[in-house]
Scaffold this motif. Structure first.
Motif, PDB file in Angstrom:
ATOM      1  N   TYR A 199      -0.386  -1.212 -47.158  1.00  0.00           N
ATOM      2  CA  TYR A 199       0.075  -1.783 -48.536  1.00  0.00           C
ATOM      3  C   TYR A 199       0.805  -3.204 -48.526  1.00  0.00           C
ATOM      4  O   TYR A 199       1.791  -3.102 -48.118  1.00  0.00           O
ATOM      5  CB  TYR A 199       0.603  -0.719 -49.159  1.00  0.00           C
ATOM      6  N   GLY A 200       0.276  -4.135 -49.258  1.00  0.00           N
ATOM      7  CA  GLY A 200       1.078  -5.402 -49.320  1.00  0.00           C
ATOM      8  C   GLY A 200       0.933  -6.201 -48.176  1.00  0.00           C
ATOM      9  O   GLY A 200       1.298  -7.337 -48.097  1.00  0.00           O
ATOM     10  N   ARG A 201       0.370  -5.849 -46.994  1.00  0.00           N
ATOM     11  CA  ARG A 201       0.089  -6.524 -46.003  1.00  0.00           C
ATOM     12  C   ARG A 201      -1.260  -7.015 -45.693  1.00  0.00           C
ATOM     13  O   ARG A 201      -1.690  -7.905 -45.012  1.00  0.00           O
ATOM     14  CB  ARG A 201       0.495  -5.589 -44.581  1.00  0.00           C
ATOM     15  N   MET A 202      -2.034  -6.272 -46.426  1.00  0.00           N
ATOM     16  CA  MET A 202      -3.587  -6.751 -46.415  1.00  0.00           C
ATOM     17  C   MET A 202      -4.201  -6.211 -47.569  1.00  0.00           C
ATOM     18  O   MET A 202      -3.757  -5.232 -48.295  1.00  0.00           O
ATOM     19  CB  MET A 202      -4.372  -6.200 -45.252  1.00  0.00           C
ATOM     20  N   PRO A 203      -5.424  -6.746 -48.108  1.00  0.00           N
ATOM     21  CA  PRO A 203      -5.917  -6.259 -49.477  1.00  0.00           C
ATOM     22  C   PRO A 203      -6.370  -4.777 -49.077  1.00  0.00           C
ATOM     23  O   PRO A 203      -6.943  -4.497 -48.399  1.00  0.00           O
ATOM     24  CB  PRO A 203      -7.299  -7.126 -49.619  1.00  0.00           C
TER      25      PRO A 203
END
Length: 367
Positions: free
Chosen positions: A175-179
């Motif tokens: 979460y938040g690092r990639m879609p």
């Protein structure tokens, strides 16, 4: 201290600390109808919107005490409903999933733990056979917390939907690092993995999904969760999510540079555990022939890294994730995990990796 244990927990962002601090003095209960209570409740809704921006549209987001509660709630809440009595998961999942599955298994639920190949990826043909019309839930992690491997969540979600089952995604490390991939019916999150505070997570549930409550006693929160929410923790989570939304591309580019620098600094004697392509680059799990990883941890105690999941540290058992990759106990005990991200300086990482490599070489000389 050089901090390289981002999978265990991330440094608190300064902006998050600033967002949380005012709520130390604003002590009203957010579930109270008083003016101060309504102000606290409004702050929680702002945070809810901030966290939800990186999630699928629609559905509902409930704050929890962390991802462990969210995963327990999703798995037990689904398993208590309807006639289906089968849970399909993966052997490399977090203990919050595997232990909950074991608990359900003792109560008559059929539990299937899909194996993985040497790269840590699930076999979709095997999954297709296991996920049938008796399956209530498929539970799979997006990014593995120990080896950083990215599972094919979209394909697993399609298999679940075809069988009429629900799909739960542990997205804590992604979460938040990639879609986030399309398809899951439920998504579990944790704030302290994205530069937020410990003690708060969330469960997102898609439209039409019904869960039995895990906690009883007031149903103050979304989806019927009971318990008084902390405006301070919610505000911190919300700000951390806002920063992840804002910085996702910059964070990813920084992590890619760090990955390359770390691999170069460590040299050719270290073997990557898990897929080299289907993985998040902020997680570097490696082994070295003949290494005593526990001794390396002691020899380099001013470098914070790990030998596996923080939840299993001190157990003395080889990592269940590394063993699932078909590594021997000796290979698993010769493995280390380096985690880095937004606040890791490249020169500091390179220096730490060079020291780790030198200390590992010294073991071979002395041993």
């Amino acid at each position: 201290m050089t901090y390289l244990d981002y999978q265990a927990s991330t440094p608190l962002a300064p902006e998050v600390k600033a967002a949380m601090t005012p709520w130390l003095d604003r002590f009203a209960n957010p579930h109270s109808p008083s003016t101060e209570g309504r102000r606290a409740a409004a702050a929680i809704e702002v945070a809810r919107d901030q966290v939800a921006r990186l999630l699928p549209e629609g559905g509902a987001l409930a704050f929890t005490s962390g991802a462990t509660e969210a995963l327990n709630w999703a798995i037990k809440g689904v398993s208590e409903l309807g006639p289906r009595r089968k849970l399909v998961t993966i052997a490399t999942e977090h203990a919050a999933v595997l232990d909950t599955a074991e608990w359900l298994g003792a109560r008559g639920v059929e539990v299937v733990r899909l194996g993985v190949g040497p790269e840590g990826l699930v076999d979709l043909d095997e999954a297709a056979v296991a996920i049938d019309d008796s399956t209530a839930l498929v539970a799979a992690m997006l990014v593995n917390n120990e080896i950083g491997v990215i599972q094919p969540i979209v394909a697993l979600s399609q298999l679940a939907r075809r069988a009429g089952a629900l799909m739960l995604c542990d997205a804590v490390q992604g979460y938040g690092r990639m879609p986030l991939p399309e398809g899951p019916d439920m998504i579990a999150l944790s704030a302290h993995k994205i530069h937020g505070p410990k003690g708060i997570g969330a469960l997102w549930v898609g439209e039409g999904v019904r869960l039995d409550p895990l906690l009883h006693g007031g149903a103050q929160e979304m989806l019927g969760r009971s318990g008084t929410l902390s405006p301070m923790l919610c505000a911190g989570f919300g700000e951390a999510a806002r920063l992840m939304t804002q910085n996702m591309s910059d964070d990813r580019a920084h992590v890619d540079r760090l990955w390359t620098a770390a691999r170069t600094a460590l040299g050719p004697d270290w073997t990557l555990n898990g897929s080299a392509t289907d993985r998040y680059h902020g997680n570097l799990n490696l082994r070295r022939e003949g290494l005593d990883a526990a001794r390396l941890l002691t020899d380099c105690r001013d470098i914070a890294f790990s030998l596996g999941s923080a939840c299993a540290s001190g157990s003395g058992r080889p990592s269940h994730v590394l063993r699932a990759l078909r590594l021997t106990d000796r290979q698993a005990r010769s493995s280390i995990r380096l985690g880095f991200g937004r606040y890791t300086a490249e020169d500091e990482l390179v220096s730490a990796c060079q020291r780790l490599d030198q200390a590992a070489r010294s073991q071979r000389v002395v041993g």
